[in-house]
Write an enzyme that holds these catalytic residues in place. Sequence first.
Site, mmCIF file in Angstrom:
data_model
loop_
_atom_site.group_PDB
_atom_site.id
_atom_site.type_symbol
_atom_site.label_atom_id
_atom_site.label_comp_id
_atom_site.label_asym_id
_atom_site.label_seq_id
_atom_site.Cartn_x
_atom_site.Cartn_y
_atom_site.Cartn_z
ATOM 1 N NE ARG A 124 13.975 -0.730 12.198
ATOM 2 C CZ ARG A 124 14.563 -2.108 12.073
ATOM 3 N NH1 ARG A 124 14.707 -2.730 10.882
ATOM 4 N NH2 ARG A 124 14.835 -2.801 13.197
ATOM 5 C CG HIS A 218 3.623 4.591 -16.422
ATOM 6 N ND1 HIS A 218 2.462 4.665 -17.164
ATOM 7 C CD2 HIS A 218 3.170 4.133 -15.268
ATOM 8 C CE1 HIS A 218 1.650 4.067 -16.385
ATOM 9 N NE2 HIS A 218 2.040 3.418 -15.193
ATOM 10 N NE ARG A 223 1.001 8.894 -8.937
ATOM 11 C CZ ARG A 223 0.007 8.485 -8.140
ATOM 12 N NH1 ARG A 223 -0.995 9.413 -7.935
ATOM 13 N NH2 ARG A 223 0.142 7.414 -7.632
#
Length: 301
Positions: A124, A218, A223
């Site tokens: 933005r 975690h 991942r």
Amino acid sequence: MPLTSEQQAEIDDLRSTTQPTLRAVAPGAEKHLYTAHPVLDHGFVRMVDYMGDDAAICQAARVSYGKGTKSVQNDEGLIRYLMRHWHSTPFEMCEIKLHVKLPVFVARQWIRHRTANVNEYSARYSILDREFYIPAPDALAAQSVVNNQGRGEALSGDEAQRVLRYLTDDAMRCYDHYEEMISQDGQQGLARELARMNLPANIYTQWYWKVDLHNLLHFLRLRADAHAQYEIRVYADAICSIVRDWVPFAYSAFEDYRLGGATLSATALACIQRMLKGEEVTQENSGMSKGEWREFMGVLE
């Protein structure tokens, strides 16, 4: 080029300036501070700051003072016990702040881990760079026939070349229109916050991501797993190399009990017990679905 010349100059300046401190310092983390580890074609991960070390985990677990250590062996054993029994709060005493440059579609996966503090580059306020993730040819794969959210065999020949051409041409065309829409040359120019909606999901963004060690592990368990999407897994792998040096005892326990370990259901454990007794166990008499049995056999193999 993952880093601009200005970013590299800033990193060089930060690494050349040291400050005296009374806080705990982890030598393994110090060597990574401010260093950008390249990921994908334009991305990177760099450690901006950290708090705590292996001793801080033990100190919190013992609720003592000072170093909180009895011996190196005791500390390592305690950390392995905490990891083995799924304790969490001692690991929350350590924190890390990372600066990450990553494709938007990877960021949308990453942000699902809501247990961190995040501040992202604002499209933005600022204009995004013309940088897009274009996969290497060997990373282009067909849809998996056994996993609805996975990949199958790599594309080849004309199909692979056509896909790469589409990805590149479409990204460039979207960015051309983005620049044209926000331009104030002979026109009012569309607001950046509106023009950004036309940018593709493979454009790069950046953020600062601060997380405690418990929640970071975690994140890495999910991942850095072989089943995770490649584009986020390579970021997890880069973070693993940092965490391994920062908290070596904690990472070794994590690698043993989480990355290299497996969680078995009561049904799966009962099947193993039957196998050890010499009984022939099949999917049909296991009490598992076909999908569960396939995953179970994958663990055993």
